[in-house]
Design an enzyme around this catalytic site. Sequence first.
Site, PDB file in Angstrom:
ATOM      1  N   LYS A  51     -27.192  62.456 -44.873  1.00 43.60           N
ATOM      2  CA  LYS A  51     -26.349  63.639 -44.627  1.00 43.60           C
ATOM      3  C   LYS A  51     -24.933  63.177 -44.274  1.00 43.60           C
ATOM      4  O   LYS A  51     -24.662  62.759 -43.167  1.00 43.60           O
ATOM      5  CB  LYS A  51     -26.890  64.496 -43.477  1.00 43.60           C
TER       6      LYS A  51
ATOM      7  N   GLU B 161     -11.074  58.602 -26.814  1.00 42.82           N
ATOM      8  CA  GLU B 161     -10.837  58.217 -28.203  1.00 42.82           C
ATOM      9  C   GLU B 161      -9.959  59.285 -28.859  1.00 42.82           C
ATOM     10  O   GLU B 161     -10.359  60.446 -28.953  1.00 42.82           O
ATOM     11  CB  GLU B 161     -12.173  58.116 -28.939  1.00 42.82           C
TER      12      GLU B 161
HETATM   13  P1  NAD Z   1     -19.324  63.710 -35.609  1.00 42.45           P
HETATM   14  O1  NAD Z   1     -20.203  63.223 -34.504  1.00 42.45           O
HETATM   15  O2  NAD Z   1     -18.655  65.019 -35.441  1.00 42.45           O
HETATM   16  O3  NAD Z   1     -20.175  63.859 -36.961  1.00 42.45           O
HETATM   17  C1  NAD Z   1     -20.879  62.772 -37.510  1.00 42.45           C
HETATM   18  C2  NAD Z   1     -22.014  63.318 -38.358  1.00 42.45           C
HETATM   19  O4  NAD Z   1     -22.928  63.999 -37.511  1.00 42.45           O
HETATM   20  C3  NAD Z   1     -21.572  64.331 -39.402  1.00 42.45           C
HETATM   21  O5  NAD Z   1     -22.376  64.149 -40.564  1.00 42.45           O
HETATM   22  C4  NAD Z   1     -21.903  65.647 -38.745  1.00 42.45           C
HETATM   23  O6  NAD Z   1     -22.118  66.688 -39.662  1.00 42.45           O
HETATM   24  C5  NAD Z   1     -23.175  65.302 -38.005  1.00 42.45           C
HETATM   25  N1  NAD Z   1     -23.493  66.149 -36.862  1.00 42.45           N
HETATM   26  C6  NAD Z   1     -22.666  66.866 -36.087  1.00 42.45           C
HETATM   27  N2  NAD Z   1     -23.372  67.508 -35.126  1.00 42.45           N
HETATM   28  C7  NAD Z   1     -24.659  67.157 -35.290  1.00 42.45           C
HETATM   29  C8  NAD Z   1     -25.864  67.467 -34.603  1.00 42.45           C
HETATM   30  N3  NAD Z   1     -25.885  68.268 -33.556  1.00 42.45           N
HETATM   31  N4  NAD Z   1     -27.009  66.913 -35.041  1.00 42.45           N
HETATM   32  C9  NAD Z   1     -27.012  66.089 -36.099  1.00 42.45           C
HETATM   33  N5  NAD Z   1     -25.905  65.753 -36.789  1.00 42.45           N
HETATM   34  C10 NAD Z   1     -24.740  66.285 -36.390  1.00 42.45           C
HETATM   35  O7  NAD Z   1     -18.318  62.535 -35.916  1.00 42.45           O
HETATM   36  P2  NAD Z   1     -17.101  62.577 -36.947  1.00 42.45           P
HETATM   37  O8  NAD Z   1     -16.033  63.418 -36.336  1.00 42.45           O
HETATM   38  O9  NAD Z   1     -17.590  62.885 -38.316  1.00 42.45           O
HETATM   39  O10 NAD Z   1     -16.663  61.054 -36.972  1.00 42.45           O
HETATM   40  C11 NAD Z   1     -15.774  60.484 -36.079  1.00 42.45           C
HETATM   41  C12 NAD Z   1     -16.513  59.721 -35.003  1.00 42.45           C
HETATM   42  O11 NAD Z   1     -17.338  58.718 -35.586  1.00 42.45           O
HETATM   43  C13 NAD Z   1     -15.587  58.974 -34.059  1.00 42.45           C
HETATM   44  O12 NAD Z   1     -16.021  59.129 -32.733  1.00 42.45           O
HETATM   45  C14 NAD Z   1     -15.740  57.523 -34.494  1.00 42.45           C
HETATM   46  O13 NAD Z   1     -15.435  56.579 -33.505  1.00 42.45           O
HETATM   47  C15 NAD Z   1     -17.154  57.487 -34.899  1.00 42.45           C
HETATM   48  N6  NAD Z   1     -17.410  56.358 -35.784  1.00 42.45           N
HETATM   49  C16 NAD Z   1     -18.099  55.281 -35.301  1.00 42.45           C
HETATM   50  C17 NAD Z   1     -18.328  54.188 -36.110  1.00 42.45           C
HETATM   51  C18 NAD Z   1     -19.110  53.003 -35.604  1.00 42.45           C
HETATM   52  O14 NAD Z   1     -19.586  52.244 -36.434  1.00 42.45           O
HETATM   53  N7  NAD Z   1     -19.254  52.831 -34.311  1.00 42.45           N
HETATM   54  C19 NAD Z   1     -17.868  54.188 -37.426  1.00 42.45           C
HETATM   55  C20 NAD Z   1     -17.167  55.291 -37.897  1.00 42.45           C
HETATM   56  C21 NAD Z   1     -16.948  56.377 -37.063  1.00 42.45           C
END
Ligand code: NAD
Length: 480
Positions: A178, A384
């Site tokens: 997803k 962040e």
């Molecule tokens: P996000 O947490 O909003 O979303 C990530 C994914 O989770 C998306 O596919 C989203 O649709 C899904 N999601 C959202 N709510 C959910 C729920 N309740 N249950 C299940 N899935 C859900 O993150 P984002 O805004 O897409 O990405 C940015 C974040 O990702 C930043 O905090 C960044 O630091 C982090 N990130 C971390 C790494 C790493 O390897 N540590 C790499 C890239 C990004």
Amino acid sequence: MSNVQLPDALLINGERRESGSGGTIELVDPATETPLCTLPAAGRKEVDEALGAARAAFDGSGWDNINPTKRREALFALARLIREHADEIAEIEARNVGKPIGDARWEINAGARCFEYYAGGISRFGGETIPVSSDGFDFTVRVPVGVVAAIVPWNFPFLMACWKVAPALATGNAVLLKPASLTPLSALRMGELAWEAGVPEGILQVIAGPGSQIGDYLVSHREINKIAFTGETGTGARILKQAADDIKRVSLELGGKSANVVFADADIEAAARQSPMGVFANTGQDCCARSRVLIERSAYDDFRDAFVAATKEIVVGEPLDESTMIGPMVSRGQRETVEGYINLAKDEGARVLCGADRPRDKGFYLSPTVIDGVGNDARVNQEEIFGPVVSLIPFDDEAEAVRLANATPYGLSGSLWTKDVSRALRLARSLRSGVLGVNTVSSVFQEAPFGGFKQSGFGRDLGMEAMKLYTELKNVFIKL
Ligand code: NAD
């Protein structure tokens, strides 16, 4: 106008679904603010169907066969197809995310390499024999966890998907992928190519849909054995709580607030020249962004001036222009969040050394922004920001550098600049982060483990470590 066809269907149980019970997703081109395309959104119905198909495929397709030839061949074939379609997928990624085309091309090829690495890794990943205190033969085997939900964010959509899907498939699991609803296109294209490469239909499926709409339902679904998540720390915490109900396996790659520590004995000119792209690459939308630069006070002024000068040379431009170094932010909302942090920094007493403006009338652009004058405890230095903003902070000695670097809830990445080898080795242990670059802002490699300490998550992507995430370890004893 480009001939590239944008994906327009969910990939469920071997079928392309052009509508979904979750309605539609309207994508916007971040460089022009004009509509990009419309996609179906999955609802509960599609989640149920996909997970039913995943379970049936895991149980019945022979994908996790003891002879891994079929898996290896399919994954190498997928890597080949990704390379053949690299320009096309890179363009899809650039238009969807606003990513510079050169970066996108690099990421797509890195994704292909990820499949090659794990296809090759299949024959090097096994158990051990153990001399137990009994008359018999004892050995361990690695078996797949089962059905994996891979949930990935919008900043590196294709690459993050590959980091999870490749080791999960290599170890014999069925995967439901997803992607984030802002950026689902490249993952859908990967799914199409995977089926073409011979990955069985229920073994890899791809659905799009907002986390707020299907996230909770997906995560608590009984058919899932393991969740591999990359995203925000808050989302990760929520997933972890839900996964507790039936003890799902979970690995979390979360946010960061990484430090770039510069000692006066370092090559200051090199550090100042390279460090800006250590935070501004991908328009600062990078979990590894070194968004706090800690500088030894005696070198502070020289470093700051050179850092600001190098920042001003960064080419902000259109994603499809080969000379662009950073493009727009992914969305209007993300730019507003980041501008909110810039205003907060000013309220907290920060001085803006450059940037903080919108360099173009159209598109979600924001200039690389350098601030100083705010302490490490300020909110902008603790939270962040996930955009093109960096804060410069002076320190007086090594102990203070370590204390400041470690004083956030996160622990993902970081850098250290020094010519003193003893200091480099000391700090390589005492800096609390999962990865560290010494005299460089690079620290992520396909072959080496990647992941966080503290609230940056747990579990390691990449390297052979990632294969452990997708397997259960079984001990077998044969009585002789
Ligand atoms: P996000 O947490 O909003 O979303 C990530 C994914 O989770 C998306 O596919 C989203 O649709 C899904 N999601 C959202 N709510 C959910 C729920 N309740 N249950 C299940 N899935 C859900 O993150 P984002 O805004 O897409 O990405 C940015 C974040 O990702 C930043 O905090 C960044 O630091 C982090 N990130 C971390 C790494 C790493 O390897 N540590 C790499 C890239 C990004």
